[in-house]
Write an enzyme that holds these catalytic residues in place. Structure first.
Site, PDB file in Angstrom:
ATOM      1  N   SER A   1       0.806  -1.224   0.000  1.00  0.00           N
ATOM      2  CA  SER A   1       0.000   0.000   0.000  1.00  0.00           C
ATOM      3  C   SER A   1       0.837   1.272   0.000  1.00  0.00           C
ATOM      4  O   SER A   1       0.307   2.356  -0.223  1.00  0.00           O
ATOM      5  CB  SER A   1      -0.947   0.020   1.210  1.00  0.00           C
ATOM      6  OG  SER A   1      -0.234   0.251   2.401  1.00  0.00           O
TER       7      SER A   1
ATOM      8  N   LYS B   1       0.972   4.160   7.374  1.00  0.00           N
ATOM      9  CA  LYS B   1       0.250   5.012   6.432  1.00  0.00           C
ATOM     10  C   LYS B   1       0.711   6.466   6.578  1.00  0.00           C
ATOM     11  O   LYS B   1       1.336   6.846   7.570  1.00  0.00           O
ATOM     12  CB  LYS B   1      -1.262   4.944   6.695  1.00  0.00           C
ATOM     13  CG  LYS B   1      -1.900   3.596   6.383  1.00  0.00           C
ATOM     14  CD  LYS B   1      -1.901   3.283   4.905  1.00  0.00           C
ATOM     15  CE  LYS B   1      -2.642   1.980   4.597  1.00  0.00           C
ATOM     16  NZ  LYS B   1      -1.894   0.799   5.057  1.00  0.00           N
TER      17      LYS B   1
END
Length: 242
Positions: A163, A201
């Site tokens: 990701s 993230k």
């Protein structure tokens, strides 16, 4: 662990810098290691950079900074095409075609006061994808030059998932995290969600909410209430193994 070719190249660079005060050229390194092209030398130097042994200085021809060497290298055989066994190594920065440069100032922090690399605990795996269970206990440790970290407490995590690929973070990379409970918008953080799941993230803020943004369009941004997210640290460095 370094490969034989990586060790041979590091030994050759060390020996040449000590004998001549300048690093070898790419042609000299290619010939010393009996490689057919300079692209092989580029790959070896890149691998040594990523492992914290070498660093190339930008915009300078033939400028190499040797950050550290493995202990085994001081006991190894002489470098390829080097007539004498090298003396014990002292890190320095040299630039091709010039005399030996003085050691970097203390603020550069190439090595710590004891002359050893810093040990960073590896605390398990972190998801760069869907969140995984909260950070585990220490599994092992890695050693890094202090150049890779600033002040504060640090730990490392192994990345699982894709990701964050557009931020240059790949599956299998080790991320070095500075332990802290606050961060700025845009920082890449370790976020603990509901005290159960940990994920890597980019931090964004949307009003009073926290957005955890992936660096891959295949993953949606998660927007959560501030009471559901705890910051466990901020990304400061990355280690890639081959």
């Amino acid at each position: 662990m370094l490969t034989r070719k990586q060790l041979d190249l590091l030994r050759f660079i060390q020996s040449r810098m000590q004998e001549c005060g300048v690093p070898p050229s790419f042609d000299e390194m290619k010939d010393a290691l009996d490689l057919k092209s300079k692209s092989g030398i580029h790959r070896l130097i890149t691998a040594l950079e990523e492992r914290g042994f070498l660093r190339r200085l930008p915009n300078r021809a033939r400028a190499i900074e040797v950050i550290r060497i493995p202990e085994s290298l001081t006991q190894a055989a002489p470098a390829p095409q080097t007539p004498a066994e090298p003396r014990r190594f002292t890190p320095s920065v040299v630039e091709g075609g010039k005399s030996k440069q003085p050691p970097a100032p203390a603020s550069t922090r190439m090595i710590d006061e004891s002359g050893r690399a810093i040990s960073i605990p590896v605390m398990g795996r972190i998801a760069a994808g869907t969140p995984v269970s909260a950070i585990q206990n220490q599994s092992h440790a890695i050693t890094l030059s202090p150049d890779f970290v600033a002040g504060g407490e640090h730990y490392a995590l192994e990345v699982r998932g894709d990701s964050m690929v557009e931020a240059g973070i790949l599956d299998g990379d080790l991320v070095v995290i500075r332990k802290q409970d606050t961060a700025n918008t845009g920082d890449i953080i370790v976020a603990l969600i509901d005290d159960e799941e940990a994920t890597l993230k980019r931090l964004r803020r949307r009003g009073s909410s926290i957005a955890l943004e992936a660096a891959n369009p295949a993953y949606e941004t998660r927007v959560l209430g501030p009471d559901r997210v705890r910051i466990q640290g901020r990304l400061v460095s990355l280690v890639r193994r081959y």
